[in-house]
Scaffold this motif. Sequence first.
Motif, PDB file in Angstrom:
ATOM      1  N   PRO A 337      -0.021 -15.788  31.394  1.00  8.27           N
ATOM      2  CA  PRO A 337      -1.462 -15.902  31.104  1.00  8.27           C
ATOM      3  C   PRO A 337      -1.998 -14.612  30.489  1.00  8.27           C
ATOM      4  O   PRO A 337      -1.459 -13.535  30.751  1.00  8.27           O
ATOM      5  CB  PRO A 337      -2.070 -16.121  32.493  1.00  8.27           C
ATOM      6  N   THR A 339      -4.330 -11.399  30.245  1.00 11.61           N
ATOM      7  CA  THR A 339      -4.867 -10.590  31.345  1.00 11.61           C
ATOM      8  C   THR A 339      -5.831  -9.550  30.788  1.00 11.61           C
ATOM      9  O   THR A 339      -5.821  -9.271  29.594  1.00 11.61           O
ATOM     10  CB  THR A 339      -3.733  -9.815  32.054  1.00 11.61           C
ATOM     11  N   LEU A 370     -11.815 -13.427  32.024  1.00 13.92           N
ATOM     12  CA  LEU A 370     -10.507 -13.276  32.671  1.00 13.92           C
ATOM     13  C   LEU A 370     -10.627 -12.700  34.084  1.00 13.92           C
ATOM     14  O   LEU A 370      -9.678 -12.745  34.855  1.00 13.92           O
ATOM     15  CB  LEU A 370      -9.588 -12.397  31.813  1.00 13.92           C
ATOM     16  N   GLU A 374      -6.457 -14.956  38.586  1.00 13.03           N
ATOM     17  CA  GLU A 374      -5.743 -14.175  39.592  1.00 13.03           C
ATOM     18  C   GLU A 374      -5.411 -12.793  39.039  1.00 13.03           C
ATOM     19  O   GLU A 374      -5.175 -12.676  37.844  1.00 13.03           O
ATOM     20  CB  GLU A 374      -4.425 -14.883  39.934  1.00 13.03           C
ATOM     21  N   PRO A 375      -5.344 -11.773  39.810  1.00 11.29           N
ATOM     22  CA  PRO A 375      -5.563 -11.741  41.256  1.00 11.29           C
ATOM     23  C   PRO A 375      -7.022 -11.468  41.635  1.00 11.29           C
ATOM     24  O   PRO A 375      -7.342 -11.468  42.807  1.00 11.29           O
ATOM     25  CB  PRO A 375      -4.699 -10.562  41.681  1.00 11.29           C
TER      26      PRO A 375
ATOM     27  N   ARG B  46      -4.371 -10.280  24.770  1.00 10.28           N
ATOM     28  CA  ARG B  46      -4.525  -9.820  26.149  1.00 10.28           C
ATOM     29  C   ARG B  46      -3.222 -10.069  26.924  1.00 10.28           C
ATOM     30  O   ARG B  46      -3.255 -10.500  28.059  1.00 10.28           O
ATOM     31  CB  ARG B  46      -5.701 -10.538  26.826  1.00 10.28           C
ATOM     32  N   GLY B  47      -2.069  -9.889  26.293  1.00  8.97           N
ATOM     33  CA  GLY B  47      -0.784  -9.959  26.997  1.00  8.97           C
ATOM     34  C   GLY B  47      -0.191 -11.352  27.134  1.00  8.97           C
ATOM     35  O   GLY B  47       0.788 -11.541  27.856  1.00  8.97           O
ATOM     36  N   GLY B  48      -0.757 -12.339  26.450  1.00  2.76           N
ATOM     37  CA  GLY B  48      -0.229 -13.695  26.538  1.00  2.76           C
ATOM     38  C   GLY B  48       0.934 -13.911  25.594  1.00  2.76           C
ATOM     39  O   GLY B  48       1.390 -12.995  24.919  1.00  2.76           O
ATOM     40  N   ALA B 104       2.236 -11.432  34.035  1.00  2.00           N
ATOM     41  CA  ALA B 104       1.361 -11.036  35.154  1.00  2.00           C
ATOM     42  C   ALA B 104       1.850 -11.540  36.521  1.00  2.00           C
ATOM     43  O   ALA B 104       1.923 -10.743  37.468  1.00  2.00           O
ATOM     44  CB  ALA B 104      -0.071 -11.485  34.872  1.00  2.00           C
ATOM     45  N   MET B 108       2.971  -8.928  39.656  1.00  2.00           N
ATOM     46  CA  MET B 108       2.292  -8.923  40.953  1.00  2.00           C
ATOM     47  C   MET B 108       3.235  -9.269  42.097  1.00  2.00           C
ATOM     48  O   MET B 108       2.818  -9.320  43.246  1.00  2.00           O
ATOM     49  CB  MET B 108       1.142  -9.936  40.921  1.00  2.00           C
ATOM     50  N   LYS B 110       4.537 -12.181  42.578  1.00  2.00           N
ATOM     51  CA  LYS B 110       4.355 -13.569  43.029  1.00  2.00           C
ATOM     52  C   LYS B 110       5.490 -14.465  42.568  1.00  2.00           C
ATOM     53  O   LYS B 110       5.768 -15.490  43.176  1.00  2.00           O
ATOM     54  CB  LYS B 110       3.035 -14.122  42.484  1.00  2.00           C
TER      55      LYS B 110
END
Lengths: 592, 191
Positions: A337, A339, A370, A374-375, B46-48, B104, B108, B110
């Motif tokens: 996604p 960020t 955004l 998450e988070p 944005r990093g996608g 992302a 994190m 996850k």
Amino acid sequence: MRKLLTGNEAIALGAYEAGIHYAAAYPGTPSTEILENLAKYKEEIIAEWAPNEKVAVESALGASIYGARSLAAMKHVGLNVAADPFFSSGYTGVNGGLVLITADDPGLHSSQNEQDNRYYAKFGKVAMVEPSDSQEAKNMVKIAMEISEKFDTPVLMRLTTRVCHSKSLVEVGEREEVPIRPYKKNLGKYYLAPAVAKQLHVKVEERLKKLEEFSNETDLNYVEWNDKKIGIISSGIAFQYAKEVFKDKASYLKLGFTNPLPMDKIKKFAEEVETLYVVEELEPFIEEQVKAAGIDCIGKDKIPNVWELNPEIVEKSLLGKEREVIEYDKSIVVNRPPTLCAGCPHRAFFYELSKRKDTIITGDIGCYTLGGAEPLNAMDTTICMGASISAGHGMERLIDGYDDNKRVVSVIGDSTFFHSGMTSLLDVVYNKSNTITCVLDNRITAMTGHQDHPGTGYTLQGEPTKMANIAEIAKALGIEHVKTVNPLELKELKAAFDWAYSLDEPSVIISRWPCALKRLSEYDKKEFDYKPGKCEVDQEKCIGCKICVNTGCPAIYFDKEAKKSSINAAQCVGCELCMQVCPVKAISEVGE
Amino acid sequence: MAETKSILLVGVGGQGTILASRILSEGLVEAGYDVKMSEIHGMAQRGGSVSTQVRYGDEVFSPIIGRGEADVLVSFEAMEALRWLEYLKPDGKVVVNNYKIPSAPILMGKEEYPEGVIDIIKNKADTSIINAAEIAEELGNMKVMNIVLLGALVEAMNLSDIDWEKTIKNNIKEKFIDINLEAFERGKNAI
């Protein structure tokens, strides 16, 4: 000379060659680059960022009435904002040619909905053109200007993401210098009082008849005869998909001028072919009208009306062909996604705000949307440009009325505040809700790629200008409690929230720090004490609590096995947010 | 008549896929082909995940393709190759950069970066693996990874006859031209 250009670049070139004098827009993907490319022609064209699309269309209409060839561009949802002047322009008509560009986003690559703005042309009773590639996009600007002047109508040029952002070859030409037409006061045309508008509606209906004749005659709508077993009616990018699939195994009626439709041409074409398909992206705009004219055709019962079309879908829908595809377990691929960037000032803001209990956060359209992901999860709603403040107001009125303990925090960006946040804030004052409005002022329109706005101190064509002051505007709108904070200082933010939550009246917090990717302007250099650096995690001290990770900074990585965080030096810009949140002071700044 | 060929370039925002696609497209135009190129970037800066498609031939209609249609898939990042693999023709080629950028949810903690991504791809398609990061690092600038991969692609598609030097010079700032030309050669030889 032929050049490989995107549809947006081609439109700018076409507008230049068509001799336009004035253009205005509010940036919005996929339309943004049209004005960015027009801005280069400083000698010939006045190109401006407007605070919103309604203002852009109104100024372009004003320039047209004065006699200039004018253009306004916007993304699809922008035309909703500009719908009011758009419909009126259908009645006033033009003096100098007026082209209004709507760039639809099938597939919602970067939009909050998926709408087919071809219906606006029909609703507004104006002419519409739809290019299928960059060369057509360039040519059609010029033709649209001529249609506009000949038929006294604004022309809606409908693009889609795939036309805007794909490149194809374009023949570069010369600019035609078109003189500004003389302006003559004409109340019966430009003064939309009810008595005048009543008469103009009759003219609009007459104009539509003439436009339909033109639609039947123009080369913008042409037939390409091949095998007559299959006939395809198509427009825009969908035409390219149809050609890709059927090549010369079908005949085509390619529509470049799509409102009003060329019904005679369509009837003749339909009579000649055995099976008639209408291939169009999103809604059955053409199909419904073809069917209403009593012509049998196949369209949306086979081709989906959701998401972006492509040749594979056309092939599968109409020919029932399933492509051979490599089979594998796609479930192991992890999502990627978008960020908030490393060092983004919004991250710190949302990190602090998300700690607040009993808070509803109404969000808006921009990078800061955004913050809802998450988070940080720091958002309850995202509706449209400017709605954070008014939706927040509506909620707060109910909360007050029902004696609830919650508070509403409305979050909006600087550009969006100027776009349509100001009137909403006035409503907050007028109708007395004690919302907390936070303007995340990162000194630029960041999400669309760094466009100037009334708060940056520069115009689109690079001239220094008076800089709008958000704090002063908020005060002028009647907000008595205004505070400006540096979001990269969490203590300062916390104190500001404590202050705002304690008030029974509405307040505005301006969280002011430049976008981490912004090239600082002269104004910025004076105002912000900016020193780039790098942060580092002391692995001995790190206790693996993941608090720094939960800021969502893409430069911070958590090693599950070692249970330690580390920072990617290539990405870190030294915003020091992680340093401030680390409970054991394991993170420090290591210089530039 | 030259059949239309489709090249799919994928990667992560910031890796320079769009610049590489632009150079590729201009080179193909110079060589006399009809060319269409499409950028699918959305909010990718944005990093996608980012993808561009370049199609060339005698006459190109659609600027984009569907699944099962790319002649070659060039991935600037390992996991992205797997995300887009279904767009490759079953007999198409993959050029993949053996370089991982955690997304992302992985950063994190996850989710895990998937294991054996490159092996999965190798089992499914004709695959060339390029260590573009290593090459770029040797050259002293990580940013030229994109041109290393462009070189590899040109070799994989037998497009070496085109004057790439000229196109690279047209698109790169003067002080970075030499390093990019070297990156291009290293990429060509890496395949």
